[in-house]
Design a protein around this motif. Structure first.
Motif, mmCIF file in Angstrom:
data_model
loop_
_atom_site.group_PDB
_atom_site.id
_atom_site.type_symbol
_atom_site.label_atom_id
_atom_site.label_comp_id
_atom_site.label_asym_id
_atom_site.label_seq_id
_atom_site.Cartn_x
_atom_site.Cartn_y
_atom_site.Cartn_z
ATOM 1 N N PRO A 188 0.790 -1.068 -0.020
ATOM 2 C CA PRO A 188 -0.234 0.268 0.212
ATOM 3 C C PRO A 188 1.091 1.436 0.199
ATOM 4 O O PRO A 188 2.370 0.899 -0.017
ATOM 5 C CB PRO A 188 -0.335 0.175 1.275
ATOM 6 N N ARG A 189 0.529 2.658 0.035
ATOM 7 C CA ARG A 189 1.042 3.658 0.143
ATOM 8 C C ARG A 189 1.660 3.738 1.225
ATOM 9 O O ARG A 189 3.171 3.928 1.298
ATOM 10 C CB ARG A 189 0.299 4.362 -0.676
ATOM 11 N N VAL A 190 1.306 3.378 2.209
ATOM 12 C CA VAL A 190 2.039 3.198 3.795
ATOM 13 C C VAL A 190 1.156 2.464 4.096
ATOM 14 O O VAL A 190 0.099 2.712 4.490
ATOM 15 C CB VAL A 190 1.348 5.071 4.203
ATOM 16 N N VAL A 191 2.130 1.608 5.064
ATOM 17 C CA VAL A 191 1.838 1.113 5.985
ATOM 18 C C VAL A 191 2.563 1.644 7.377
ATOM 19 O O VAL A 191 3.058 1.553 7.364
ATOM 20 C CB VAL A 191 2.686 -0.351 5.769
ATOM 21 N N ASN A 192 1.675 1.648 8.595
ATOM 22 C CA ASN A 192 1.386 2.235 9.592
ATOM 23 C C ASN A 192 1.871 1.249 10.721
ATOM 24 O O ASN A 192 0.356 0.342 10.883
ATOM 25 C CB ASN A 192 0.526 3.627 9.900
ATOM 26 N N TRP A 193 2.483 1.170 11.522
ATOM 27 C CA TRP A 193 3.004 0.828 12.563
ATOM 28 C C TRP A 193 2.761 1.038 13.726
ATOM 29 O O TRP A 193 3.107 2.521 13.750
ATOM 30 C CB TRP A 193 3.980 -0.314 12.788
ATOM 31 N N ILE A 194 1.505 1.495 14.499
ATOM 32 C CA ILE A 194 0.905 2.309 15.606
ATOM 33 C C ILE A 194 0.550 1.003 16.767
ATOM 34 O O ILE A 194 0.576 0.202 17.501
ATOM 35 C CB ILE A 194 0.129 2.319 15.338
ATOM 36 N N THR A 195 2.603 1.747 17.926
ATOM 37 C CA THR A 195 2.184 0.833 19.086
ATOM 38 C C THR A 195 1.801 2.024 20.285
ATOM 39 O O THR A 195 2.264 3.194 20.532
ATOM 40 C CB THR A 195 3.514 0.722 19.878
ATOM 41 N N GLY A 196 0.390 2.250 20.265
ATOM 42 C CA GLY A 196 0.189 3.342 21.904
ATOM 43 C C GLY A 196 -0.390 4.340 21.276
ATOM 44 O O GLY A 196 -0.033 4.346 20.217
ATOM 45 N N PRO A 197 -0.747 5.257 21.793
ATOM 46 C CA PRO A 197 -0.737 7.245 21.734
ATOM 47 C C PRO A 197 0.777 7.706 21.128
ATOM 48 O O PRO A 197 1.836 7.338 22.045
ATOM 49 C CB PRO A 197 -1.691 7.525 22.290
ATOM 50 N N SER A 198 0.683 8.618 20.705
ATOM 51 C CA SER A 198 1.699 10.320 20.926
ATOM 52 C C SER A 198 2.319 10.001 21.885
ATOM 53 O O SER A 198 1.507 10.693 22.510
ATOM 54 C CB SER A 198 1.263 10.406 19.584
ATOM 55 N N ARG A 199 3.476 10.563 21.706
ATOM 56 C CA ARG A 199 4.440 11.027 22.610
ATOM 57 C C ARG A 199 5.103 11.447 22.650
ATOM 58 O O ARG A 199 5.745 11.208 21.300
ATOM 59 C CB ARG A 199 4.434 9.770 23.668
ATOM 60 N N SER A 200 5.515 11.992 23.946
ATOM 61 C CA SER A 200 7.151 12.779 23.722
ATOM 62 C C SER A 200 7.916 13.109 24.991
ATOM 63 O O SER A 200 6.685 13.502 25.576
ATOM 64 C CB SER A 200 6.891 14.549 23.351
ATOM 65 N N ALA A 201 8.965 12.472 25.039
ATOM 66 C CA ALA A 201 9.816 13.096 26.343
ATOM 67 C C ALA A 201 11.381 13.888 26.312
ATOM 68 O O ALA A 201 12.041 14.067 26.684
ATOM 69 C CB ALA A 201 10.039 11.867 26.808
ATOM 70 N N ASP A 202 10.576 14.922 25.281
ATOM 71 C CA ASP A 202 11.551 16.016 24.442
ATOM 72 C C ASP A 202 12.012 17.125 25.234
ATOM 73 O O ASP A 202 12.898 18.264 25.346
ATOM 74 C CB ASP A 202 11.496 17.095 23.509
ATOM 75 N N ILE A 203 10.915 17.412 26.554
ATOM 76 C CA ILE A 203 10.625 18.498 27.616
ATOM 77 C C ILE A 203 11.645 17.630 29.151
ATOM 78 O O ILE A 203 10.578 16.567 30.009
ATOM 79 C CB ILE A 203 9.582 18.971 28.023
#
Lengths: 224, 476
Positions: A188-203
């Motif tokens: 397909p144009r894109v295969v998405n592997w998704i494990t849990g919701p979006s997150r960041s630890a950049d702060i």
């Protein structure tokens, strides 16, 4: 000389070869591509199906997804209605045009739906998973007109419907499923592997959910 | 960006005295190594996976031209474009040209160290195109006018109050006048502002962790989802990557996937693994109409033919710097260019010259922690040693150092004299240690004792003790 020829030439010089790969070495590489054999698969991913389903749920929850189990597909709209009420959202969702999602009886469950790709401002979406990967609780979704990829990234709450029969142990089995169902060489144009919701630890290395993608990931798991 | 690697010693000195930086580096040391260890403990096959990944990468490098040409053919087959860039200048020109043809005013960017390597942001800005970093860490440092200090946690050197200051200074124009002090509130503010940027951008630029020859697929690995919004919403997607990122098959990329996040952040897997194959198809309601891949060489093909080939196995996980006592003490900016830590100490001299970056491979005790955690088993201390040898061969090391090394080499080739000299030295140095057995200042060794004590020898040399032990053992 073009960049392409210069780079390939310098690679061959470094490899002490005067021209393109040939002979046995070429055949070995071509065979490798054609056979695309799995490498080492961890024991964790090699379980009977019931164990895979349990592991999938456990790992998805560990990655901060929520999981609700329903016995049949027809029960999905009611679960989505319950979930939206539970998180304080209006009973509205953008749903994937795929018949397995858009074809459900949403009005009976009191959920107002539109079947289309997502736009900025859409708060909740419902999309179908192609497979679930038990090893890490990972969802695999395929982009296309029936399941536009924006549904996976623009909403605050991302709801994914997964048939338990489509849970496999390792990632490699999901690739094998894609190849056997859609044909060798098709992607397909894109295969998405998704494990849990979006997150960041950049702060200050402190983990926060909902950086740019969905703040919540809810998996509705059908059957066992 | 301005290269400050030649003044590495001064940079390191300043970093050690920077209280805010030292506080921030504490977060790194408290976080990544423990998380990686926990993830590795849950994966009993981890060492075998490392062996398999090393072997896979070696196979790829031995056949790199074949896999790159196969990758190119498959991208084209799906309607994408592949551009080859010999160096940073060519890569910048290619991306600028794509942006101009797209009539771009703003471009959003997913996190990409390759675009740092080629200095893309400054080049776009100088040509009237605004680049907007969307990874939260990258966004923070872009507002602060800085470059990443870590390859996966670019703002690791920034403290919470500094983020508050940066947002407060720059977000007023969006109507955000209140100074936020909580990480959650700060992230929400960035989320809201950047969402509009994603929608407005004409071109989205990402990197690629892997390029798959079999399918012509590029893969990005993120936790925030910014890379996906970057590559999905604009009309044009450009993936800027480098030639050693190609892998044969989906299964091979999967092997490296199992190692990448565990080695990097200690996650079982990243949140979003995105496998992109070509532009939007006729029936697709979303996705970019154009899909470009830029393959950068910039000195990598030279490394295939010399003693640094093994460095090309690197998958940019950052485990080496997360476990490096030198990185942990001085942070990433002190290294003076794009790539810090042990991997940077090998790559930087290759990319900008050992003349400029010779100090980097010298700043190592060769403790070996980097090699012990590298998912593709790169012998980083050995490669740093190769740079030291080259530096010496090129006569780049100071005269005093060369003289000292010459004396030592002369002595070391005369074992009897060497043993006598060390016997004398240990006996002279012992009393200088006093009650604490530590020497605080020593003539000719001021460079050492200015910053730490020299442990005083205990009176007898290793050879003497060994001889005694052998004799005692023989008497039994």
């Amino acid at each position: 000389m073009s960049g392409r020829e210069a780079i390939l030439g310098n690679i061959r010089k470094g490899l002490k070869r005067s021209g393109p790969l040939a002979g046995t070495a070429l055949e070995l590489c071509q065979t490798r591509l054609r056979e695309h054999r799995p490498n080492l698969i961890p024991a964790r991913a090699q379980l009977p199906h019931a164990g895979q389903v349990e592991l999938f749920v456990q790992m998805a929850q560990e990655a901060s997804a929520t999981v609700a189990r329903v016995t049949e597909r027809a029960a999905v709209p009611a679960e989505v209605a319950r979930y939206l009420a539970d998180i304080g959202f209006a009973a509205e969702a953008i749903v994937a045009p795929d018949a397995s999602i858009a074809g459900l009886d949403w009005s009976a469950a009191g959920v107002a739906t539109e079947a289309r790709h997502a736009r900025n401002g859409d708060r909740a979406t419902v999309a179908p998973a192609f497979a679930g990967i038990a090893e890490t609780g990972t969802l695999m979704l395929l982009a296309g007109p029936q399941s536009p990829t924006t549904l996976n990234f623009l909403p605050d709450a991302h709801i994914v419907v997964l048939d338990a029969a489509r849970i496999v142990g390792p990632y490699e089995d999901a690739w094998a499923m894609l190849r056997s169902e859609r044909g060798e060489g098709w992607m397909p144009r894109v295969v998405n592997w998704i494990t849990g919701p979006s997150r960041s630890a950049d702060i200050e290395q402190k983990l926060q959910m909902g950086a740019h993608g969905p703040i919540r990931l809810h998996i509705v798991l059908i059957g066992d | 960006m301005q290269i400050t690697s030649p003044r590495f010693k001064q940079n390191a000195h300043e970093a050690l005295g920077d209280a805010a930086l030292q506080r921030a580096l504490g977060n790194l040391k408290a976080g990544f190594p423990g998380k990686r260890a926990a993830a590795v403990a849950r994966m009993p096959e981890f060492e075998q996976l490392r062996d398999a990944a090393r072997d896979l990468k070696n196979h790829i490098l031995e056949h790199l031209d074949f896999y790159l040409e196969t990758f190119e053919a498959n991208v084209k087959r799906r309607g994408g474009h592949v551009h080859w860039a010999r160096d940073a200048e060519e890569a910048r020109a290619i991306v600028l040209d794509i942006c101009r043809k797209a009539g771009a005013k703003t471009v959003t960017k997913g996190k990409s160290m390759i675009t740092e390597e080629i200095g893309l942001n400054d080049h776009l800005a100088a040509n009237g195109i605004e680049p907007i970093e969307t990874d939260l860490g990258e966004y923070i440092i872009q507002l602060r006018g800085e470059h990443p200090s870590h390859i996966i946690a670019p703002a690791i050197h920034v403290n919470l109050d500094q983020v508050s200051d940066a947002f407060h200074a720059h977000h007023g124009k969006y109507g955000k006048t209140e100074r936020q002090t909580e990480p959650r509130a700060l992230m929400n503010e960035a989320r809201e502002i950047l969402r509009d940027k994603f929608i407005a951008a004409d071109v989205g630029i990402t990197g690629a962790n892997f390029c798959i020859a079999e399918t012509g697929t590029t893969v990005i690995v993120t936790n925030e989802g910014n890379g996906d919004l970057t590559q999905t919403l604009p009309r044009v997607h450009v993936a800027v990557t480098s030639i050693e990122k190609v892998v044969p098959t989906l299964e091979d990329a999967t092997l490296l996937h199992r190692l990448l996040s565990r080695s990097a952040t200690g996650q079982e897997i990243e949140v979003y693994g995105t496998w992109s194959s070509g532009p939007r198809r006729p029936e697709d309601p979303d996705g970019p109409a154009e899909y470009h891949v830029v393959l950068l060489d910039n000195g990598r093909s030279n490394m295939l033919g010399n003693e640094f080939r093994e460095m090309l196995r690197c998958i940019r996980c950052s485990a080496c710097m997360n476990h490096c006592p030198v990185y942990g003490a001085i942070g990433g900016h002190a290294y003076g260019w794009v790539y810090p830590g042990p991997m940077g100490s090998v790559l930087t001299p290759a990319f900008i010259g050992v003349e400029q970056a010779g100090n980097l491979p010298n700043a190592s005790t060769f403790c070996g922690r980097c090699e012990s955690v590298c998912p593709v088993r790169i012998p980083l201390p050995k490669l740093m040693r190769h740079w030291r040898a080259r530096e010496f061969e090129k006569h780049l090391t100071p005269q005093g150092f060369r003289f000292g090394l010459g004396v030592w080499a002369w002595l070391a080739r005369r074992p009897k004299l060497y043993r006598l000299a060390t016997q004398v030295a240990t006996r002279v140095l012992k009393p200088l240690g006093g009650k604490t057995n530590r020497i605080g200042s020593l003539p000719l060794a001021g460079g050492w004792t200015a910053w730490r004590d020299l442990p005083a020898p205990q009176g007898r040399t290793f050879f003497e003790q060994w001889k005694d032990r052998q004799q005692a053992g023989g008497a039994k």
